[in-house]
Each structure stands twice: as C-alpha cells, then as structure tokens.
Enzyme design. Structure first.
Site, PDB file in Angstrom:
ATOM      1  N   HIS A 216      -7.912   6.784   8.351  1.00  0.00           N
ATOM      2  CA  HIS A 216      -8.583   5.848   9.074  1.00  0.00           C
ATOM      3  C   HIS A 216      -9.028   6.412  10.278  1.00  0.00           C
ATOM      4  O   HIS A 216      -9.965   5.722  11.025  1.00  0.00           O
ATOM      5  CB  HIS A 216      -8.137   4.447   9.255  1.00  0.00           C
ATOM      6  N   SER A 220     -12.918   8.831   5.521  1.00  0.00           N
ATOM      7  CA  SER A 220     -12.764   9.708   4.008  1.00  0.00           C
ATOM      8  C   SER A 220     -13.607  10.707   3.875  1.00  0.00           C
ATOM      9  O   SER A 220     -14.662  10.686   4.349  1.00  0.00           O
ATOM     10  CB  SER A 220     -12.999   8.582   3.034  1.00  0.00           C
ATOM     11  N   LYS A 244     -14.770  -1.658  -6.634  1.00  0.00           N
ATOM     12  CA  LYS A 244     -14.851  -0.655  -7.491  1.00  0.00           C
ATOM     13  C   LYS A 244     -13.300  -0.044  -7.689  1.00  0.00           C
ATOM     14  O   LYS A 244     -13.035   0.343  -8.714  1.00  0.00           O
ATOM     15  CB  LYS A 244     -15.537   0.322  -6.658  1.00  0.00           C
ATOM     16  N   ASP A 245     -12.579  -0.009  -6.724  1.00  0.00           N
ATOM     17  CA  ASP A 245     -11.234   0.174  -6.752  1.00  0.00           C
ATOM     18  C   ASP A 245     -10.483  -0.737  -8.017  1.00  0.00           C
ATOM     19  O   ASP A 245      -9.522  -0.179  -8.571  1.00  0.00           O
ATOM     20  CB  ASP A 245     -10.197   0.112  -5.370  1.00  0.00           C
ATOM     21  N   GLU A 288      11.664  15.887 -16.769  1.00  0.00           N
ATOM     22  CA  GLU A 288      10.674  14.920 -17.002  1.00  0.00           C
ATOM     23  C   GLU A 288       9.356  15.560 -17.210  1.00  0.00           C
ATOM     24  O   GLU A 288       9.272  16.745 -16.380  1.00  0.00           O
ATOM     25  CB  GLU A 288      10.736  13.835 -16.150  1.00  0.00           C
TER      26      GLU A 288
END
Lengths: 473, 255
Positions: A216, A220, A244-245, A288
């Site tokens: 922040h 971005s 959208k997320d 894994e």
C-alpha cells in the site's frame, strides 16, 4: 494520520470510534478508495485467494488442535478419532489437509504473476522479499504440519528433511539434535513441531501484514508494468476489485471443494494412513507435491565438489544438495538485483517471456522428477551387443544378467549404454534453474531490446480495446 | 476473458500435475479397475454388499487381522438394527475392569466396544504368523495405492510362482504384490462362506464384498461427504455465476 485531516462519518457510533481510533478511516483509505490500477487480469486475484487460504488454515487448524494430541503413542489415533468420532471432524481435517495444497497453488500462482509482470522490480523489492519470506515460512509450517498425523510419510519425511541439516559443517549434527530434541525423530520432535506448527501461521500473519503495508506504500504493479500516473489509470479498490476478487475466489473455492469432497486423498500419499514405524522404511519417501521441485534439486547434486583428480573435497554431495535447494530460494530473494531491465512486464520483453516460460516448464519437470525414484530410466539405447543390455520393460532397469549363452559375446564387445535417468533429468533442469537467474537474467538486463511500452495504463487499456475491435472484424 | 481462461487452465494444470505424482511407487501388476457403487461423485455403499463383506471379514480375515478403529455401533451403517448389533457384539468377549475388587474380568462385548483384535499385541501376531504382521484393516483401502481395487486384486491375485521367483517357507506368490511375494496364505476359496441372499459364493465375489466392506471401514463418512459435496458444489457454482454477474454489472460503466 492526524484527526484534523479526517473526514467525518455520518453514523454517530462509527464517528465516535473513528475520532478516537481511526480504524474506519484506515479501512476506507486502504480498502475502500485505495487507488488500484484498472487493468488487472485474473492473476491479480491470487493475493486475495492466498489471504483467504491463510485464514481458512488458521480457523480449521485451531479447531483440529482442540482434538489433536501431540504424542507419538496417540497422534495417529487422535487424527483417526477426528476423522471418525468428532462431529464433522472429517470435513475439517480434509479442508485443512487439502487447504495446504490449495494454499500453495495460490501462492505459486501469485509468485509466477510477480515474476511474469516484473512485480519484484524497483520500488517493490522489499515487498517481493517479504513475499519470499512468507513462502519460506509456509514451507516450514507445511512440513511440520505434515508430521503431525504421525503416519509413515510423516515420520520418514521428517527424518529425511531434518537429517539434511547434518550436512552443515561443524555445527550440523548439533543442529539436528536440537531439531529432534534427542537422537532420533521421536516424541520431543513431534511435540516441538506441533508447537511450532501452531506458532508459525501467526508469524506468517505478521509478515503478511508487512507485505500488505509495503504494497500500500508503492501501490500495485499491473499487467502493463507501467506505474499508475493519475486518476484515469486507477479505480477505487471497492467495489471494483472487492467484487472481482470475490468472483475469482469463489471459482477457486469451487475447485478446492471438489477436492475436499470428492478426491480428499488424491494429493496425499497412501503411506500416511499407516501409523509411523521407525523399523519399516517406505519403498519411496516422497514429500508433498509442493516440495517436489526443491526435492529434485536437492537430489540432483550427486557428486562431491573439490579439486578434480585429487581426494580434496570442498563440498560433499549432501551439503551440495542442501546448498542448491536453499540456493534455489535465495535466487528468488535476490531476483530484483539479478534482473535490472528497466521494463517490468514480460508483455514487452519477448525474450524474457520465452525464457521465463521455459523456466516454469522446468520447475514442473523438476516436480515430476522429484516424485520419481532417482534411478528411474526414461530412455536408453545400446551401442554394441543388444542382448547384453536388454531392458526389462516393467522395471525400466537394465537386466544385469545376460542370457547364459551370450556371456561370451558380451564380454568381447563391452556394450555401451546411453541413457537418460531421473537424476540426469533433474540435473539438466537444475542447471537451467540457476542459469536462468544467474546468467540469463543479468544478460537480458543489458541486452534485451524491449517492445515499445504504453505511455500509461489508460493508454494500455485503450490499445487493448482497439486490438480487440480489430480482432473481431 | 482470455486471461481468465489462462489462469483457470494454469490452476487446472497445476493440479493435474499433482494428482498422479502422489502415486509414484509400484512395480507390480496394476490392479484392474473395478466398478464400485461407491465410486464417482454420487457413489453410495451397497448395504447388501457391506453385510456380505462383513460376514467374510468376520469369518475369514478376522482370524488374523484386527480392525480396531471400528466399534460395533458403527455397524448401523450396514443396515443392522440395534438389536442385531447387540447380538453381533455379544458374540465377542472383551477384557474390562478393574472391578470393585481390582480384578480385570472378561465380559460380552457391547455396541460401544471396538472390535477386539485377534492377538494380544503385535509381537504375538508376528509369532503366530511366521514373523509377518497382519496389518490392521480399519484403514487398509486408504493406506494402499489403488484402494479397494488393490484389495480386490490382492485377494484374487494368487498364482503359482513363476520359475525365477524362489519362495521361502511361509511365502506365497501374488502378482499384484510389490515384488510378487506375500506372507499371507491364499485367504479365500470358493464356497468358504455361506451367503443367505443367494449371491455367488466365489472367490471373486468374496473379494469384491470384503473390499467393499473395508472401504466403508476406512471411509465411513463417504456417503455423507459426497452428498454434502454435491450441495456445496451446486451452491458455489450458482454463487460464482452471481458474482460474475455482479462483477460485470459493476464494471459495465468502464467497458
């Protein structure tokens, strides 16, 4: 954040709180009106998805901890009790178990996004490094979590991985003793792993907080890699990106749920449903899936490094493997200084784009190599007597005993076998892994001529629209 | 939209890669794929098969193998009534105590008891079985690659050993076993267990039934899980469409 610059809220209760502790102002600023580039694609969902997964893991994890017992005599039974007798225990455990895998899917995608669009570059180096730290913490957490059910793979995976530290010169053995809390993987090991498995997620939360804080500050990155210059380039985070997320997240959760409910054990290893037994080693110890590329790099170093033709060894194969494995992550840490090309996005760097995609392919191949036995032969051909190196198709190994009658012939013409085995495959892509970071990135930084980059995000969006319109005609 | 397809494909690819890598080992003959009523997203257990499988387990497997994570009360899932479960439990004796005088005592099992194990401990089990430990069967289908398919294959995969395989006393040849050598003698023969429902009393049928039963023992939650899964997926799919609509609507002034 002095009170004077604060805008008043209409709701008196909110205003009362906010004038004393401006949490609402903070939320409004960071998640409400926060200016966000308007050209994100769906790759930008994975940060939010990873955040969701972190919360899911903590909530289900704490719930499981209420029923779990960290004791070698009881851990496996406690886990089975959760699966059978605790109300919806199977659901919570399967969400947690598969959640680890889906957390890694989200984070790997998130890291790839950062690499592809150059999100690690100035001024976001620290943001990137914090991300790599989160990734490292996740690996430690996931590893220790996998030990807790105390199945065969838990036990033997813990044994193999903790033993790696013994490769460190001088202090290695002491470190291993400290990790184990004794002289083998045993009850003290399980107990400290449980304690740390409970602790580390909260450390991750703290680093995630710093990660988001740093984000922040710089704002971005975006698919064009061009910094936002003004209002026409950005959108308020809410409602545009919250919605959208959420859409992307729901799609992701749908796939996740399909695994939880219909293929809950597809991503795990059956051996972990056998209680840990220090006297029986599983045929193949496999970590894994999310560790497999690194496991392949670890196993790829099969040779000592020293002065050729002498007995002098500087780095033994085991230490070499460990160094390579951790080096693979160090590469990510220093990536901002290896790639100093002024253009961020791979969209405008055709050569970087190709080499990066080959890199990603290489990581997948390494993952596959990590899952296979080290001596597996993929391809081989014989020069000389065919019979002497006949291949047993089932096992993919060279039959050592030649048919009795042809012993003689085999001795005369010693056959030469050309082959590609799993170790060679892993070595090839390990070399590419490091070549990509240490040679190709610095080289491209100096030599690559980028395509023309758009003037602004707004322009990039307009260009894309124009291209789309031309396409549809 | 193209980008979103790319990202979905990326995730799908990432998972595809991981599904098969989990099962790396295995150099024996691959167990044939069977048709089970419990496979697939709508799968459910066949109660008749479960009861037959339980009968086979009880009269054959249980003489060497334990199933210690299952309680008699769990048999309700097989379609038995409370009374029937009490009767089944009463066939077994379990050690209880100490009583008021501090003595341990034997009593008939109750529905709340776990299935008693045939041997007192692992050492006793090994001693009675040529040094081989018969594994507990509560989780066997989850603990083996191939699950119920593998179990069925092992139970039907006994053959005369090929010439190059040399068996020691107490060893048997089974083509589905990793390495071909197994310590368990041929467990099933035709007409060994009498079925009341007229199902064929063949080795293959016994093997299917007992694999069915043991899959239930390993995953008793399977039916509930799949039923819930269908609802969850339907809900999430609708939710995803709704969210897509919301997203489109909100973004429409920009496009």
């Amino acid at each position: 954040m002095a009170g004077g610059q604060r805008e008043k809220f209409k709701n008196p209760a909110v205003e009362w709180i906010d004038s004393r502790l401006p949490v609402f102002t903070l939320m409004q600023k960071e998640y409400g009106v926060f200016p966000t580039p308007k050209n994100f694609n769906y790759f930008w969902n994975f940060g939010a998805i990873a955040m969701f997964m972190l919360v899911t893991m903590i909530v289900t994890g704490i719930t499981l901890a209420m029923q779990y017992t960290a004791d070698t005599a009881l851990a496996f039974d406690a886990t089975e009790r959760i699966m059978r007798d605790v109300n919806y225990g199977w659901l919570i455990r399967y969400i947690h178990m598969n959640g680890a895998s889906f957390f890694f899917i989200a984070v790997y995608t998130h890291i790839f996004r950062g690499m592809y669009y150059g999100s690690y570059k100035q001024p976001r180096e620290l943001l990137w490094i914090l991300g790599v730290v989160i990734f490292l913490l996740m690996m430690a957490t996931a590893f220790m979590g996998y030990v807790l059910p105390w199945g065969q793979m838990s036990y033997w995976g813990a044994t193999v991985i903790t033993n790696l530290f013994s490769a460190i010169p001088i202090v290695g053995d002491d470190i291993v003793t400290l990790l184990w809390g004794g002289f083998s993987v045993d009850n003290p090991t399980l107990k400290r792993f449980f304690a740390l498995h409970y602790l580390l997620p909260f450390v991750i939360c703290a680093v995630v907080f710093l990660h988001v804080w740093a984000l922040h500050v710089t704002g971005s990155n975006n698919p064009s890699g061009v910094e936002a210059k003004g209002k026409q380039d950005t959108l308020p985070f809410h409602p545009y990106y919250t919605m959208k997320d959420t859409f992307g997240l729901v799609v992701f959760i749908t796939i996740y749920a399909a695994f939880v409910f219909f293929l809950p054990n597809a991503l795990g290893h059956p051996d972990n449903y056998i209680p840990a037994n220090p006297l029986v080693t599983p045929a193949h110890i496999v970590p894994e899936w999310y560790f497999l590329p690194f496991y392949a790099i670890l196993r790829a170093i099969t040779f000592d490094i020293g002065i050729p033709f002498t007995d002098i060894v500087f780095i033994e194969a085991k230490l070499g493997g460990v160094l390579a494995m951790f080096g693979a992550i160090v590469m990510l840490l220093i990536m901002p200084w290896l790639d100093t090309h002024p253009v961020r996005s791979a969209r405008y760097r055709p050569q970087f784009k190709k080499l990066l995609l080959v890199f990603v392919f290489g990581v997948f191949v390494l993952g596959y190599a990590g899952s296979q036995p080290a001596d597996r032969v993929y391809w081989q051909t014989c020069i000389g007597s065919e019979a002497a190196c006949a291949v047993d198709d089932h096992h993919g190994e060279v039959a050592h005993a030649a048919p009795a009658g042809e012993d003689h012939a085999a001795e005369e013409k010693a056959p030469m076998v050309l082959k590609v085995d799993n170790t060679m495959l892993a070595q090839f892509f390990t070399v590419y892994y490091f070549l990509f970071f240490l040679v190709l990135l610095p080289l491209l930084s100096r030599k690559e001529v980028a395509l023309p980059i758009p003037e602004s995000i707004h322009q990039a969006v307009l260009d894309k629209k124009a291209a789309k319109a031309a396409d549809s005609k | 939209m193209k980008k979103s397809i790319v990202s979905v494909l990326f995730v799908a690819f990432a998972m595809l890669g991981s599904v098969n890598i989990a099962h790396a080992a295995g150099d024996a003959v691959k167990p044939p794929k069977m048709e089970w009523s419990f496979s697939g997203p709508f799968g459910t257990y066949d109660k008749a098969a479960l009861q037959r499988g339980f009968l086979v387990f009880k009269s054959v497997c249980a003489s060497c193998h334990s199933m210690k994570r299952i309680a008699f009360r769990n048999l309700e899932a097989l379609g038995y009534s409370e009374g029937q479960i009490k009767a089944i439990a009463a066939e077994y004796t379990v050690m209880d105590g100490p009583d008021d005088e501090g003595e341990m005592f034997e009593r008939a099992a109750r529905p709340s008891d776990m299935f008693p194990s045939p041997f007192a401990n692992d050492a006793a089990a090994k001693y009675a079985n040529n040094g081989a430990l018969p594994p507990d069967l509560s989780l066997i289908t989850k603990a083996r690659v191939g699950g119920a398919d593998y179990l069925h294959a092992i139970l039907t995969g006994y053959e005369d050993a090929p010439e190059h395989v040399h068996l020691m006393p107490g060893q048997y040849y089974n083509k589905y076993m990793s390495g071909g050598v197994i310590a368990m003698p041929t467990p099933l023969i035709d007409d060994q267990v009498m079925y009341e429902d007229g199902s064929p009393t063949t080795v293959d049928q016994y093997a299917s039934d007992v694999s069915h039963f043991l899959n239930w023992a390993a995953e008793p939650e399977l039916e509930v899980r799949k039923r819930m899964g269908i609802k969850v997926i339907i809900f999430l799919t609708i939710f995803a469409f709704v969210m897509y609509g919301v997203k489109r609507k909100i973004w429409s002034d920009l496009h």
